[in-house]
Write an enzyme that holds these catalytic residues in place. Structure first.
Site, mmCIF file in Angstrom:
data_model
loop_
_atom_site.group_PDB
_atom_site.id
_atom_site.type_symbol
_atom_site.label_atom_id
_atom_site.label_comp_id
_atom_site.label_asym_id
_atom_site.label_seq_id
_atom_site.Cartn_x
_atom_site.Cartn_y
_atom_site.Cartn_z
ATOM 1 N N CYS A 281 -1.680 -23.127 -4.456
ATOM 2 C CA CYS A 281 -1.726 -23.752 -3.124
ATOM 3 C C CYS A 281 -3.129 -24.177 -2.741
ATOM 4 O O CYS A 281 -3.521 -24.121 -1.578
ATOM 5 C CB CYS A 281 -1.152 -22.841 -2.040
ATOM 6 S SG CYS A 281 0.572 -22.488 -2.221
ATOM 7 N N HIS B 115 -6.787 -22.632 1.236
ATOM 8 C CA HIS B 115 -5.362 -22.630 0.905
ATOM 9 C C HIS B 115 -4.692 -23.773 1.678
ATOM 10 O O HIS B 115 -5.147 -24.115 2.767
ATOM 11 C CB HIS B 115 -4.795 -21.284 1.359
ATOM 12 C CG HIS B 115 -3.389 -20.998 0.939
ATOM 13 N ND1 HIS B 115 -2.295 -21.505 1.598
ATOM 14 C CD2 HIS B 115 -2.902 -20.231 -0.069
ATOM 15 C CE1 HIS B 115 -1.195 -21.055 1.017
ATOM 16 N NE2 HIS B 115 -1.532 -20.292 0.002
ATOM 17 N N LYS C 3 1.161 -9.407 2.173
ATOM 18 C CA LYS C 3 0.110 -9.180 1.169
ATOM 19 C C LYS C 3 -0.571 -7.832 1.406
ATOM 20 O O LYS C 3 -1.356 -7.365 0.588
ATOM 21 C CB LYS C 3 -0.939 -10.289 1.245
ATOM 22 C CG LYS C 3 -0.404 -11.642 0.818
ATOM 23 C CD LYS C 3 -1.481 -12.688 0.837
ATOM 24 C CE LYS C 3 -0.940 -14.086 0.929
ATOM 25 N NZ LYS C 3 -0.554 -14.692 -0.339
ATOM 26 N N ASP D 70 -9.412 -17.200 7.856
ATOM 27 C CA ASP D 70 -8.200 -16.927 7.090
ATOM 28 C C ASP D 70 -8.474 -15.637 6.311
ATOM 29 O O ASP D 70 -9.190 -15.643 5.309
ATOM 30 C CB ASP D 70 -7.921 -18.092 6.147
ATOM 31 C CG ASP D 70 -6.764 -17.800 5.201
ATOM 32 O OD1 ASP D 70 -6.232 -16.673 5.239
ATOM 33 O OD2 ASP D 70 -6.408 -18.690 4.415
ATOM 34 N N GLN E 164 -6.507 -12.760 2.135
ATOM 35 C CA GLN E 164 -6.930 -11.969 0.978
ATOM 36 C C GLN E 164 -7.962 -10.930 1.389
ATOM 37 O O GLN E 164 -7.941 -9.796 0.920
ATOM 38 C CB GLN E 164 -7.519 -12.883 -0.101
ATOM 39 C CG GLN E 164 -6.558 -13.926 -0.642
ATOM 40 C CD GLN E 164 -5.380 -13.332 -1.377
ATOM 41 O OE1 GLN E 164 -5.442 -12.218 -1.898
ATOM 42 N NE2 GLN E 164 -4.276 -14.058 -1.418
HETATM 43 C C1 LIG Z 1 -6.096 -17.301 1.339
HETATM 44 C C2 LIG Z 1 -4.682 -17.511 1.773
HETATM 45 N N1 LIG Z 1 -4.432 -18.170 2.900
HETATM 46 C C3 LIG Z 1 -3.186 -18.366 3.336
HETATM 47 C C4 LIG Z 1 -2.094 -17.919 2.640
HETATM 48 C C5 LIG Z 1 -0.729 -18.196 3.188
HETATM 49 O O1 LIG Z 1 -0.033 -17.028 3.436
HETATM 50 P P1 LIG Z 1 1.492 -17.078 3.856
HETATM 51 O O2 LIG Z 1 2.195 -17.854 2.806
HETATM 52 O O3 LIG Z 1 1.918 -15.660 3.921
HETATM 53 O O4 LIG Z 1 1.562 -17.751 5.192
HETATM 54 C C6 LIG Z 1 -2.309 -17.236 1.443
HETATM 55 C C7 LIG Z 1 -1.187 -16.745 0.609
HETATM 56 O O5 LIG Z 1 -0.445 -17.410 -0.022
HETATM 57 C C8 LIG Z 1 -3.624 -17.027 1.004
HETATM 58 O O6 LIG Z 1 -3.868 -16.383 -0.139
#
Ligand SMILES: Cc1ncc(COP(=O)(O)O)c(C=O)c1O
Lengths: 399, 151
Positions: free
Chosen positions: A356, A115, A216, A190, A193
């Site tokens: 993203c 991401h 999430k 990370d 998910q």
């Molecule tokens: C795999 C993963 N990493 C990072 C993020 C970033 O999360 P956040 O926008 O809550 O910081 C997300 C969600 O958008 C994600 O799905």
């Protein structure tokens, strides 16, 4: 079991087909009640004021820290840092740990699945101090391709997703983590998910850092978690400066406080953190066994139905192996935005775009995909509505 | 019988059967008419959805006023961005550079004739951005960005 009734959004929007939980989950009533309870009964600034109300607020806030520590199997509650979101958690590690312990030429190993929030902070560090960024490739099913030669003495950090938000792939992390530790590299996971769909044990994983977002995980927006091994966190300088994070301040210098407060400058999202406890408790009451059973059934059913559409192409894993409840796809001749727009008219919410993960989309040579993601509150009838909607969208553009 | 009615018929028609798409001969051959010929080619992308629009415009200068004689675009995108790129051709051919730069978001929305939601505004505006930045680039002026459309 019908979990839908636990989520007020499905009562105010009875026809809502919400298949975008990977972007953010809906919130159970108990979380909304906890937010309200906090403001109505305990609202005060934490760690500061010496009155009974501040005591209540502090106790509630700190109780969540313990709940989160237990949720991921952390040894100590001071290994849990509250941030705004997973993105901020990764930035904290990049700025504080990265800028202190990395130097020009050191390698950070990422993957093609990451991401943007696990890319940009490292690219910023590349710009700032000249670290090198390397990427693990993926195979046709989206799984990481790893061989031990990719981790060398130069590798100082391996930062990988536990589950791809774009393709739904559940990554094989264990051999990579083992190899990383062999050369003395640190590992960041990370778990944005991953944390939603399977129990996490940071001891078992042996992660040095692990991040996720409350929103999430059925919790409020504005709350993120950074787990870090305490010996690492202790050696890291503060990220942001301000109130709460200090021990002593003089006109010309300051002494940072202890972890976790050292990393929690300023008044945090007290209400959100407090209510996040209710989210984890709710999740635990449903149980990962039930969650996985329901999500697996939905995903399996959806895959079967989607595969029957000749003009639809699944992107990423084709079957259930190493897949969470996320399905990415394209439809011949219909742009993902147009798919999402058509479905939206039927109150069906999916995501369309690059999710993203622009480098991943470039790698797959796709401008964008459509993505449906399922949570345990979804039902088989919703999958049917999705499939019917997709058939109609296709027909609309090809009539 | 299709129960969907995602976009107005004009949008769907122009998306499926565009009039100005891929018509441009980039060889820069002179088109009909006399006067100084200015060829403007410019590409813009909406990275958030992968849409790309490249416009080609031939301006012919007569009495110090360059007016658009030929317009074409190529690209990839959703129905709104592609229909917008096509329908813009109807209104800007014949305009001079000044008129093109003054053409507003609201005027574009009126031409499209459908309600453009906030989430789709960049789809609709991408071709206008490409056209106007093509002209601005030609005039060696600073280019526009999304914020200039107040979306
Ligand atoms: C795999 C993963 N990493 C990072 C993020 C970033 O999360 P956040 O926008 O809550 O910081 C997300 C969600 O958008 C994600 O799905």
């Amino acid at each position: 079991m019908n979990f839908r009734q636990d989520f007020p959004i499905f009562i105010t929007n009875p026809n809502l087909v919400y298949l975008d939980s990977a972007a953010t989950s809906q919130k159970p009533k108990v979380v909304l009640e906890a937010l309200r309870y906090y403001y109505e009964n305990e609202n005060a600034n934490i760690h500061r004021s010496a009155h009974f109300l501040a005591e209540k607020a502090t106790v509630a806030y700190e109780a969540t820290r313990q709940t989160v520590a237990d949720f991921i199997g952390a040894k100590h509650k001071h290994e849990i840092i509250f941030t705004r979101n997973a993105t901020e958690s990764i930035n904290l590690v990049a700025r504080s740990w990265g800028e202190t312990f990395l130097k020009a030429g050191d390698e950070v190993l990422l993957s093609k699945l990451e991401h943007h929030s696990n890319l940009i902070p490292w690219l910023q560090l590349k710009e700032k101090i000249g670290i090198e960024i390397k990427y693990l490739d993926i195979d046709e099913s989206g799984q990481l391709i790893f061989d031990e030669s990719q981790i060398t003495e130069k590798t100082k950090l391996v930062s990988l997703t536990g589950m791809s938000n774009s393709l739904g792939v559940i990554t094989h992390l264990k051999p990579i983590i083992t190899k990383a530790h062999e050369v003395g590299a640190k590992v960041l996971i990370d778990a944005c998910q991953m944390a939603v769909h399977s129990p996490i044990d940071v001891q078992e994983l042996d992660a040095d850092f692990l991040v996720f977002s409350a929103h999430k995980l059925y919790g409020p927006t504005g709350v993120g978690v950074l787990y870090g091994k305490s010996d690492l966190l202790e050696k890291m300088p503060p990220f942001l400066g301000g109130g709460e994070m200090i021990q002593q301040v003089f006109e010309d210098r300051f002494i940072a406080g202890d972890i976790p407060n050292k990393f929690e400058a300023g008044t945090p999202n007290i209400a959100g953190v407090t209510a996040f406890k209710a989210a984890i408790e709710y999740l635990n009451s449903v149980g990962f066994e039930t969650i996985q059973k329901q999500e697996k059934a939905l995903t399996e059913y959806a895959l079967e139905k989607l595969k029957a559409l000749p003009y639809l192409k699944l992107i990423g894993p084709q079957g259930m192996k190493n897949r969470g409840s996320i399905i990415s796809f394209t439809i011949d001749g219909v742009h993902p935005h147009d798919i999402a727009e058509g479905l939206s008219q039927k109150q069906i919410c999916i995501r369309a775009g690059h999710h993203c993960t622009q480098p991943l989309m470039d790698y797959l040579e796709l401008p964008a995909t459509a993505r449906a993601s399922f949570a345990f509150y979804n039902e088989v009838e919703e999958v049917d509505k999705l499939v019917k909607g997709l058939e109609e969208v296709y027909e609309y553009f090809n009539q | 019988m299709c129960t969907m009615d995602i976009y107005a018929q004009n949008i769907l028609d122009r998306y499926k059967k565009p009039f100005y798409k891929d018509k441009f001969n980039l060889s820069g051959k002179r088109v009909a008419g006399s006067g100084k010929l200015n060829l403007v080619i410019h590409k813009e992308a909406n990275h958030s959805c992968g849409d790309v629009v490249e416009v080609g415009m031939k301006f012919v200068e007569t009495q110090n006023l360059a007016s658009l004689q030929v317009y074409s675009f190529s690209g990839n995108g959703c129905a709104i961005s592609m229909a917008s790129a096509d329908m813009l051709g109807d209104v800007i051919v014949g305009m001079n550079m000044e008129d093109i730069l003054n053409f507003s978001k609201d005027e574009l929305y009126e031409v499209l004739g459908i309600e453009i939601s906030v989430r789709r505004s960049k789809c609709a505006l991408l071709p206008l951005l490409a056209i106007q930045n093509g002209v601005l680039g030609h005039q060696k002026e600073a280019l526009k960005s999304w914020k200039d459309y107040h979306i």
